[in-house]
Design a protein around this motif. Structure first.
Motif, PDB file in Angstrom:
ATOM      1  N   ILE A  36      -9.057  -5.550   7.729  1.00 50.50           N
ATOM      2  CA  ILE A  36      -8.396  -4.450   7.026  1.00 50.50           C
ATOM      3  C   ILE A  36      -9.372  -3.861   6.017  1.00 50.50           C
ATOM      4  O   ILE A  36      -9.981  -4.594   5.218  1.00 50.50           O
ATOM      5  CB  ILE A  36      -7.144  -4.941   6.291  1.00 50.50           C
ATOM      6  CG1 ILE A  36      -6.140  -5.557   7.272  1.00 50.50           C
ATOM      7  CG2 ILE A  36      -6.485  -3.809   5.509  1.00 50.50           C
ATOM      8  CD1 ILE A  36      -4.958  -6.207   6.597  1.00 50.50           C
ATOM      9  N   ASN A  40       3.491  -4.223   4.079  1.00 45.87           N
ATOM     10  CA  ASN A  40       2.885  -4.605   5.341  1.00 45.87           C
ATOM     11  C   ASN A  40       2.721  -6.129   5.343  1.00 45.87           C
ATOM     12  O   ASN A  40       2.513  -6.728   4.292  1.00 45.87           O
ATOM     13  CB  ASN A  40       1.523  -3.949   5.531  1.00 45.87           C
ATOM     14  CG  ASN A  40       1.624  -2.425   5.543  1.00 45.87           C
ATOM     15  OD1 ASN A  40       2.044  -1.841   6.517  1.00 45.87           O
ATOM     16  ND2 ASN A  40       1.248  -1.783   4.418  1.00 45.87           N
ATOM     17  N   ARG A  41       2.772  -6.732   6.531  1.00 50.66           N
ATOM     18  CA  ARG A  41       2.661  -8.179   6.633  1.00 50.66           C
ATOM     19  C   ARG A  41       1.398  -8.554   7.402  1.00 50.66           C
ATOM     20  O   ARG A  41       1.079  -7.945   8.439  1.00 50.66           O
ATOM     21  CB  ARG A  41       3.868  -8.775   7.368  1.00 50.66           C
ATOM     22  CG  ARG A  41       5.168  -8.697   6.573  1.00 50.66           C
ATOM     23  CD  ARG A  41       5.173  -9.661   5.407  1.00 50.66           C
ATOM     24  NE  ARG A  41       6.504  -9.865   4.863  1.00 50.66           N
ATOM     25  CZ  ARG A  41       6.877 -10.930   4.211  1.00 50.66           C
ATOM     26  NH1 ARG A  41       6.008 -11.906   4.009  1.00 50.66           N
ATOM     27  NH2 ARG A  41       8.090 -11.037   3.737  1.00 50.66           N
ATOM     28  N   ASP A  86      -4.309  -1.208  -3.557  1.00 52.16           N
ATOM     29  CA  ASP A  86      -3.718  -2.183  -2.651  1.00 52.16           C
ATOM     30  C   ASP A  86      -3.485  -3.513  -3.390  1.00 52.16           C
ATOM     31  O   ASP A  86      -4.266  -3.880  -4.283  1.00 52.16           O
ATOM     32  CB  ASP A  86      -4.636  -2.446  -1.450  1.00 52.16           C
ATOM     33  CG  ASP A  86      -4.603  -1.308  -0.430  1.00 52.16           C
ATOM     34  OD1 ASP A  86      -3.779  -0.382  -0.604  1.00 52.16           O
ATOM     35  OD2 ASP A  86      -5.398  -1.355   0.518  1.00 52.16           O
ATOM     36  N   GLU A 111       9.640  -9.264  -1.874  1.00 50.45           N
ATOM     37  CA  GLU A 111       9.171  -7.926  -1.480  1.00 50.45           C
ATOM     38  C   GLU A 111       9.581  -6.877  -2.514  1.00 50.45           C
ATOM     39  O   GLU A 111       8.791  -5.989  -2.865  1.00 50.45           O
ATOM     40  CB  GLU A 111       9.728  -7.571  -0.106  1.00 50.45           C
ATOM     41  CG  GLU A 111       9.088  -8.346   1.039  1.00 50.45           C
ATOM     42  CD  GLU A 111       9.664  -7.946   2.389  1.00 50.45           C
ATOM     43  OE1 GLU A 111      10.612  -7.122   2.406  1.00 50.45           O
ATOM     44  OE2 GLU A 111       9.181  -8.456   3.420  1.00 50.45           O
ATOM     45  N   ARG A 137       0.869  -1.201   0.000  1.00 47.81           N
ATOM     46  CA  ARG A 137       0.000   0.000   0.000  1.00 47.81           C
ATOM     47  C   ARG A 137       0.892   1.233   0.000  1.00 47.81           C
ATOM     48  O   ARG A 137       1.758   1.380   0.852  1.00 47.81           O
ATOM     49  CB  ARG A 137      -0.900   0.012   1.231  1.00 47.81           C
ATOM     50  CG  ARG A 137      -1.748   1.267   1.370  1.00 47.81           C
ATOM     51  CD  ARG A 137      -2.654   1.204   2.591  1.00 47.81           C
ATOM     52  NE  ARG A 137      -3.758   0.280   2.381  1.00 47.81           N
ATOM     53  CZ  ARG A 137      -4.657  -0.005   3.322  1.00 47.81           C
ATOM     54  NH1 ARG A 137      -4.573   0.534   4.535  1.00 47.81           N
ATOM     55  NH2 ARG A 137      -5.648  -0.848   3.061  1.00 47.81           N
ATOM     56  N   LYS A 140       4.610   0.728   0.199  1.00 50.25           N
ATOM     57  CA  LYS A 140       5.136   0.240   1.471  1.00 50.25           C
ATOM     58  C   LYS A 140       4.675  -1.193   1.699  1.00 50.25           C
ATOM     59  O   LYS A 140       3.595  -1.580   1.253  1.00 50.25           O
ATOM     60  CB  LYS A 140       4.683   1.130   2.625  1.00 50.25           C
ATOM     61  CG  LYS A 140       5.325   2.516   2.615  1.00 50.25           C
ATOM     62  CD  LYS A 140       4.897   3.312   3.837  1.00 50.25           C
ATOM     63  CE  LYS A 140       5.567   4.699   3.840  1.00 50.25           C
ATOM     64  NZ  LYS A 140       5.163   5.503   5.007  1.00 50.25           N
TER      65      LYS A 140
END
Length: 559
Positions: A484, A461-462, A490, A516, A456, A459
């Motif tokens: 979420i 996020n996990r 996204d 990643e 997102r 960036k």
């Protein structure tokens, strides 16, 4: 020269001519030696004599007249070199046998023997003329004796050649016969019959080795006793034939059992079996040539046995591969056949199985209008057990997803079911979520799985909220869920460890780090394009190295 002397010379010449005619009329050694010795005894009126010939670099006694047997039994070893000289023992024998004169038999190849004569009937000594005449007789005889010896050697060589041809023919026929048999009992029986026919043995054993295990194919020895004695030695290292003398020295326990010969059966330098043979019925020793033949027959037999084993293994392997292929097809059919279309989400998924069936699983299940269960899981281990547990997992999820139970509580129920159905330490890492197409919302639980990546605004996020992996123990602490609110742009990347742990030829892992970076660099890509880009990067990284794990991914992009 006086008339008497002239007559004497004439009689001698006549006698020599007749002697030459007689001994050259036959190639039989016994006939020639008899005539030589009798002529010498008759000419010199000697009462005893002997003839010895060169054999295996020794002088061997071949014929004697008038010498008692007890004296003949003391005939000494005499080296038959070119410069032989009678030693003290030889002279003592000549004295005990009352032999007065000894002369060599010389041919074109050197000394081939000697003749010794005892005292004369008239008691007179041998004169120089007598010695010269004896030399003349022996010079005439030498050619006949040499010819006879050559013929004997030729006959021996011809017999050996005939025997070798016969055995070669036998080997050729046996090779065809061994190739026809598919049962080890028939192979060993043919081997036994061929050895019994050639060597007349009554006691034998044929042993086949699988690792250190001994399979007794045939035995006339008492099996338990044979194996007990054999295990006293490092039998897998018997890589050369062991004859009777070596058996008595190094394998006394087997020698005492009646084993006279051990011949290894080898493939590519590895001992795969042994042939143990007892005494021959005719009491003959096993010659080097016999051992060579036994080794050749044993090689044919063990190759036949090994081919049979390899063929059986190939059939079993082929059958297993067919079953695995069938299981792989069934496993693939358990996965979603198509991805449902939604208003707010772009979804793509892939499962690339490794060479065997495995435990990777993903699913998309419609539970209500606009609501979907998405799931990804990885069963520990490989093969049929892992695939069966994966099938159970899919069945549990299909049933529970229709029960309208909140996702955290449902995870606990699934864990209890998995725990009850696993007993060999297997477990499942599991991530699943309720995807709401109407509200663009994701509610998930992570049960020890690789945390999916949420990208997102460039960036990472996990998604790690949840609890322990499934199947380890019954649910004591409740699983946690997390919700979420998703936004346009996204992207969620769900994956199994077959992605992050993909290996290149240098045993380096692809790693979640690379994944990643790919997630960020493909932020603007569609779900399908993202999936294809990651697949290509993994393929390029692996450089064709075979992978030991399945590769499973699901990409969700919010429109």
């Amino acid at each position: 020269m006086s008339e008497i002397e002239s007559l004497k010379v004439k009689r001698n010449l006549t006698a020599l001519i007749e002697f030459s005619r007689v001994i050259n009329s036959s190639l039989e050694l016994e006939f020639i030696l008899n005539n030589v010795l009798l002529t010498c005894l008759g000419k010199f009126l000697a009462i005893r004599g002997l003839i010895a010939l060169k054999e295996n670099n020794k002088f061997q006694l071949k014929l004697s007249k008038g010498i008692p047997g007890e004296i003949l039994s003391t005939f000494p070893d005499i080296n038959a070199d070119n410069d032989y000289d009678f030693n003290e023992k030889v002279n003592d024998f000549f004295e005990s046998a009352h032999l007065k004169i000894c002369e060599r038999i010389n041919s074109s190849t050197g000394c081939i023997g000697f003749v010794c004569l005892g005292e004369k009937l008239n008691g007179k000594d041998f004169t120089e003329d007598d010695r010269e005449f004896l030399k003349t007789i022996l010079n005439i005889a030498a050619t006949a004796i040499q010819n006879s010896l050559v013929v004997q050697e030729l006959k021996k060589v011809n017999r050996e050649l005939d025997s070798r041809i016969q055995r070669l023919n036998s080997l050729f026929e046996l090779s065809k016969e061994f190739g026809l048999f598919s049962e080890s009992t028939k192979v060993s029986r043919l081997l036994v019959y061929s050895l019994m026919g050639q060597f007349l043995v009554s006691n034998y054993a044929i042993l086949n080795f699988e690792g250190s295990a001994i399979q007794v194919l045939e035995s006339k020895f008492q099996i338990d006793e044979l194996l007990t004695r054999l295990r006293l030695y490092d039998y897998l290292k018997i890589d050369i034939p062991v004859n009777k003398q070596k058996l008595e020295k190094y394998y006394s326990e087997l020698s005492e059992l009646g084993v006279h010969l051990i011949v290894p059966m080898q493939i590519q330098g590895r001992v795969k079996g042994l042939i143990l043979l007892g005494k021959r019925v005719n009491n003959l020793e096993y010659s080097e040539y016999d051992i060579e033949f036994i080794y050749s027959v044993g090689s044919l037999a063990i190759i036949s046995l090994e081919n049979r084993r390899l063929f059986k293994e190939a059939l079993e392997k082929q059958k297993l591969e067919e079953e695995l292929e069938f299981a792989r097809e069934i496993q693939q059919n358990l996965l979603p056949s198509q991805i449902p279309e939604t208003n707010n989400f772009d979804i793509a998924a892939v499962n690339l199985p490794s060479k065997q069936v495995g435990g990777d699983y993903f699913d998309i299940i419609k539970v209500d209008e606009g609501k979907y269960i998405i799931a990804i899981a990885d069963v520990s281990g490989k093969g049929i057990p892992a695939s069966l547990l994966m099938a159970n997992m899919q069945a549990f999820l299909q049933v529970i997803s229709k029960q309208k139970i909140d996702i955290a509580t449902a995870t606990g129920l699934i864990n209890d079911l998995i725990t009850q159905n696993t007993s060999d330490g297997r477990f499942i890492t599991f991530f699943w979520a309720l995807l709401d197409d109407n509200e663009r919302k994701l509610t998930y639980v992570n049960a020890g799985h690789n945390p999916p990546i949420l990208v997102r605004n460039n960036k990472i996020n996990r998604l790690s909220e949840g609890g322990i992996i499934l199947g380890v123990m019954k649910t004591i602490m409740s699983y946690n869920s997390n919700s979420i609110q998703l936004e346009s742009g996204d992207k969620i990347i769900m994956f199994t460890d077959g992605v992050s742990e993909a290996m290149n030829p240098y045993s380096e892992e692809f790693s979640e780090n690379r994944l990643e970076q790919l997630a960020l660099s493909t932020n603007s890509f569609t779900a399908c394009d993202t999936l294809n880009r990651i697949k290509k990067e993994i393929e390029d990284f692996a450089q064709g190295a075979p992978q030991s794990d399945d590769l499973t991914m699901m990409i969700i992009r919010v429109k």
